[in-house]
Design a protein around this motif. Sequence first.
Motif, mmCIF file in Angstrom:
data_model
loop_
_atom_site.group_PDB
_atom_site.id
_atom_site.type_symbol
_atom_site.label_atom_id
_atom_site.label_comp_id
_atom_site.label_asym_id
_atom_site.label_seq_id
_atom_site.Cartn_x
_atom_site.Cartn_y
_atom_site.Cartn_z
ATOM 1 N N THR A 180 1.471 -3.366 16.160
ATOM 2 C CA THR A 180 2.693 -4.150 15.978
ATOM 3 C C THR A 180 3.395 -3.716 14.692
ATOM 4 O O THR A 180 2.827 -2.988 13.867
ATOM 5 C CB THR A 180 2.368 -5.647 15.889
ATOM 6 N N THR A 181 4.630 -4.188 14.493
ATOM 7 C CA THR A 181 5.391 -3.837 13.289
ATOM 8 C C THR A 181 4.675 -4.330 12.036
ATOM 9 O O THR A 181 4.573 -3.608 11.030
ATOM 10 C CB THR A 181 6.793 -4.459 13.353
ATOM 11 N N GLU A 182 4.165 -5.556 12.096
ATOM 12 C CA GLU A 182 3.459 -6.120 10.946
ATOM 13 C C GLU A 182 2.194 -5.326 10.638
ATOM 14 O O GLU A 182 1.871 -5.053 9.480
ATOM 15 C CB GLU A 182 3.103 -7.591 11.196
ATOM 16 N N GLU A 183 1.478 -4.946 11.687
ATOM 17 C CA GLU A 183 0.245 -4.191 11.492
ATOM 18 C C GLU A 183 0.528 -2.800 10.930
ATOM 19 O O GLU A 183 -0.216 -2.286 10.093
ATOM 20 C CB GLU A 183 -0.522 -4.086 12.814
ATOM 21 N N GLU A 184 1.609 -2.191 11.383
ATOM 22 C CA GLU A 184 1.951 -0.862 10.878
ATOM 23 C C GLU A 184 2.312 -0.917 9.401
ATOM 24 O O GLU A 184 1.982 -0.011 8.631
ATOM 25 C CB GLU A 184 3.093 -0.254 11.689
ATOM 26 N N ALA A 185 2.992 -2.002 8.989
ATOM 27 C CA ALA A 185 3.325 -2.173 7.573
ATOM 28 C C ALA A 185 2.043 -2.324 6.740
ATOM 29 O O ALA A 185 1.928 -1.778 5.634
ATOM 30 C CB ALA A 185 4.220 -3.399 7.387
#
Length: 395
Positions: free
Chosen positions: A25-30
Amino acid sequence: MNKSQYSEAYRISQLLAKFLAKTITTEEEAELNGWRNRNENNRLLFEEICNAETQKERNQFIQQINVTHAWEQTQKRLSAPTKKNRNLFIYGSIAATIALLISFPLLFQTPEVKNEETSFSQIVPGSSKAMLITSYGQKITLSSIDEKEQAIQLKNGTKITSDGKKITYFQATDSLTPIKIDTIRIPRGGEFTLILPDKTTVWLNSETEISFPTRFDKDKRVVSLKGEAFFSVAKDSTAPFIVKTTNNLTVKVLGTKFNVQAYTDENTIETTLNEGSVLVSNGQQSIQLKPNQQAVYHTTNRTLNSREVNADYISSWREGKFIFENETLESIMNKLSRWYDIRLFYANESVKNFHFTGDLERYDDFNEVLKMLEKATNIHFNINGKNVIISKTHQ
């Protein structure tokens, strides 16, 4: 490396695996990018794993690591890493773990019934199977596939019968018959019953080996054991029955029922008495047990002590159950791994010390067994093939 750092290593490994599977997810990638930019070691590891142009290159990276060996070394180093090897250890931990997780791509796909069935279908309860190795080197496979009782004449002249679940030795009528030592080995995921020449019955659990004479002496009956077995000893006041385990531990009886757990990869040897009386000795100390007492020999410091237990719980495995009373998850999973023939990996070392009280059916579907444990304890299981990853659930 402390436990929080170890947990982070596993978390980053999860994110890397999700990144490769394109399910991040976007949060996980960050979160992953924050870790990658923290230092040079992280950046190099990220590039080495994620910049491989093909799946073939990524597989070559995994094969170079040697997952099983790397994971074992990771667990050994966890106990007391020095300042000198701290950064190297963190790097190695993530490398080992990401290799493990990338090897199990199903863990990070969107759950589908088909994948779950494929994973669990490889894990089945144990069954009756054993290997008989005679003193002459004969190797005879014993299996529940053979349902009819068959008479077998061994090269050493011994007469036995087997019905695929039980093997029976008959005492030689000729006292001049040479005494030979035979061995029965039970593999992981196996069990078998042995009737000795004196009519003593021995229930053999998974990953167990017992060596015994084809004819007993008049003044003693001696067998050697590695693993776990339940004995119902035929009474003979003139010939004591003696079980020898590793570390020179002996259990001496005349006629009784008891359980011995003596796995070579465990730190204790446990003798539990159901009926009668037994004398447990390590050569320096001796303990006389009464029913519902257990002698515990600690192999590391060579001490022997006793405690009160429910003997029926300990030996419940021979009646198709696992009954646990305030037992650690590590001990429980060791028992299950032998019976279901699975490999265990702990994402969080702390879960080994979780305790569980309850009973499980020995022949239950493995999925149901894990669901029961997940409901009772704060843990989660990820399965792929015969590999089980055990982690602490987030609350």
